[in-house]
Structures are given as structure tokens and as C-alpha cells.
Scaffold this motif. Structure first.
Motif, PDB file in Angstrom:
ATOM      1  N   LEU A  28      -2.649  -3.498  13.890  1.00 48.83           N
ATOM      2  CA  LEU A  28      -3.770  -2.622  13.539  1.00 48.83           C
ATOM      3  C   LEU A  28      -3.277  -1.288  12.987  1.00 48.83           C
ATOM      4  N   ILE A  29      -2.308  -0.688  13.652  1.00 49.41           N
ATOM      5  CA  ILE A  29      -1.768   0.595  13.186  1.00 49.41           C
ATOM      6  C   ILE A  29      -1.150   0.444  11.793  1.00 49.41           C
ATOM      7  N   LEU A  30      -0.373  -0.606  11.601  1.00 51.51           N
ATOM      8  CA  LEU A  30       0.269  -0.803  10.299  1.00 51.51           C
ATOM      9  C   LEU A  30      -0.756  -1.088   9.199  1.00 51.51           C
ATOM     10  N   TRP A  31      -1.819  -1.837   9.522  1.00 48.69           N
ATOM     11  CA  TRP A  31      -2.847  -2.087   8.508  1.00 48.69           C
ATOM     12  C   TRP A  31      -3.659  -0.831   8.220  1.00 48.69           C
ATOM     13  N   LEU A  32      -3.888  -0.005   9.226  1.00 48.30           N
ATOM     14  CA  LEU A  32      -4.583   1.266   8.965  1.00 48.30           C
ATOM     15  C   LEU A  32      -3.745   2.157   8.048  1.00 48.30           C
ATOM     16  N   ILE A  33      -2.437   2.206   8.304  1.00 46.71           N
ATOM     17  CA  ILE A  33      -1.544   2.977   7.429  1.00 46.71           C
ATOM     18  C   ILE A  33      -1.589   2.399   6.011  1.00 46.71           C
ATOM     19  N   THR A  34      -1.547   1.074   5.913  1.00 48.81           N
ATOM     20  CA  THR A  34      -1.572   0.408   4.607  1.00 48.81           C
ATOM     21  C   THR A  34      -2.858   0.735   3.846  1.00 48.81           C
TER      22      THR A  34
ATOM     23  N   LEU B 135       4.263  -8.812  -2.686  1.00 48.32           N
ATOM     24  CA  LEU B 135       5.109  -8.228  -1.644  1.00 48.32           C
ATOM     25  C   LEU B 135       5.113  -8.999  -0.322  1.00 48.32           C
ATOM     26  N   PRO B 136       3.971  -9.466   0.183  1.00 47.62           N
ATOM     27  CA  PRO B 136       4.017 -10.182   1.471  1.00 47.62           C
ATOM     28  C   PRO B 136       4.808 -11.491   1.449  1.00 47.62           C
TER      29      PRO B 136
ATOM     30  N   ILE C  14       3.418  -2.539   4.628  1.00 51.80           N
ATOM     31  CA  ILE C  14       3.287  -3.993   4.447  1.00 51.80           C
ATOM     32  C   ILE C  14       4.587  -4.694   4.834  1.00 51.80           C
ATOM     33  N   ALA C  15       5.710  -4.132   4.404  1.00 53.57           N
ATOM     34  CA  ALA C  15       7.010  -4.729   4.729  1.00 53.57           C
ATOM     35  C   ALA C  15       7.272  -4.689   6.236  1.00 53.57           C
ATOM     36  N   LEU C  16       6.899  -3.598   6.890  1.00 52.02           N
ATOM     37  CA  LEU C  16       7.079  -3.504   8.343  1.00 52.02           C
ATOM     38  C   LEU C  16       6.205  -4.515   9.070  1.00 52.02           C
TER      39      LEU C  16
END
Length: 135
Positions: free
Chosen positions: A53-59, A94-95, A13-15
Motif C-alpha cells: 500500500l505504501i509503495l503504491w501510494l508513492i507510485t 517496467l513491472p 514500482i521496482a521496489l
């Protein structure tokens, strides 16, 4: 293991916030003026929707894993309270806060994300269109 997955959720989320802090055009302008940090971050940030998309999938996957492990390991009411607080921290609080280490982490991980997106580029735009993901 649940704690590690929760930390991964927070980092993703931070990234995501750090990569969206400056538009790609501004990063490009700064990179042309020999800003080393902007140059590194621009390599990944130029793939706005794919990176998001990649970061949200990880999240999503790490949060789901953490929640499943927490609900299995804690008693009913304690599980509910811990999960409620973690969800509030992750997606509501956090956001909206500034996390300075996220900018350094974004710079450090940008080459890895750029490499991953370049390898997955034939598939990622299709996934973005299918999922209707907005950057």
C-alpha cells in the motif's frame, strides 16, 4: 521536478516488485540460516499488504505529480506523447523486466520501511481494508 517525480515512480514500482520476489516465509527461512540480506528485507516484507500500500501510494502520487508538471511545462501534442511513453514505461514495461539494483535498494531501504510501517501500524491495516488493497 517532473523528472525527479518520475524517477521516484520508477523506484517505487521496482521496489514493489523486489519485495514481492520472494514470499515472506522464504525470507524468514533464509534469515534463520543467517542470510543478512534476507534478514533485512524480511523486516519490511513481513508487512506485505501495508508495504505494498505504501509503495503504491508513492507510485500513484509521484506519477500524478510528474504528469501534472509535464502537462503544464510542455506543449499540447508533445505533452501527450511524453506522458504516453512514460505511462507505458512505468506500468506496462517496467513491472516485467528484471532490475538488479532494485534488490539492493530494497535491502537498503527495508529498515526505513519497517520503521515507518511499525509507526503507522494502527492506521495502515484499516486503510488496507478500506481500500481493499491486495498485496
Amino acid at each position: 521536478m517532473a523528472l525527479i517525480l518520475f524517477i521516484l515512480t520508477i523506484v517505487a514500482i521496482a521496489l514493489n516488485k523486489a519485495y514481492k520476489e520472494l514470499p515472506a516465509l522464504e525470507l524468514k527461512r533464509r534469515a534463520r540460516k543467517h542470510d543478512a540480506r534476507a534478514h533485512k528485507i524480511y523486516r519490511a516484507a513481513v508487512y506485505e499488504k501495508e508495504l505494498s500500500l505504501i509503495l503504491w501510494l508513492i507510485t500513484i502520487l509521484s506519477a500524478a505529480g510528474a504528469l501534472v508538471l509535464l502537462s503544464r511545462d510542455l506543449v499540447g501534442w508533445a505533452s501527450f506523447l511524453v506522458i504516453a511513453v512514460l505511462l507505458w514505461l512505468s506500468f506496462t514495461w517496467l513491472p516485467f523486466i528484471n532490475i538488479p539494483p532494485a534488490n539492493y535498494l530494497a535491502e537498503w531501504l527495508a529498515p526505513a520501511f519497517a520503521w515507518l510501517i511499525e509507526r503507522l501500524h494502527p492506521v495502515l491495516p484499516r486503510l488496507v481494508n478500506i481500500l481493499g488493497h491486495n498485496a
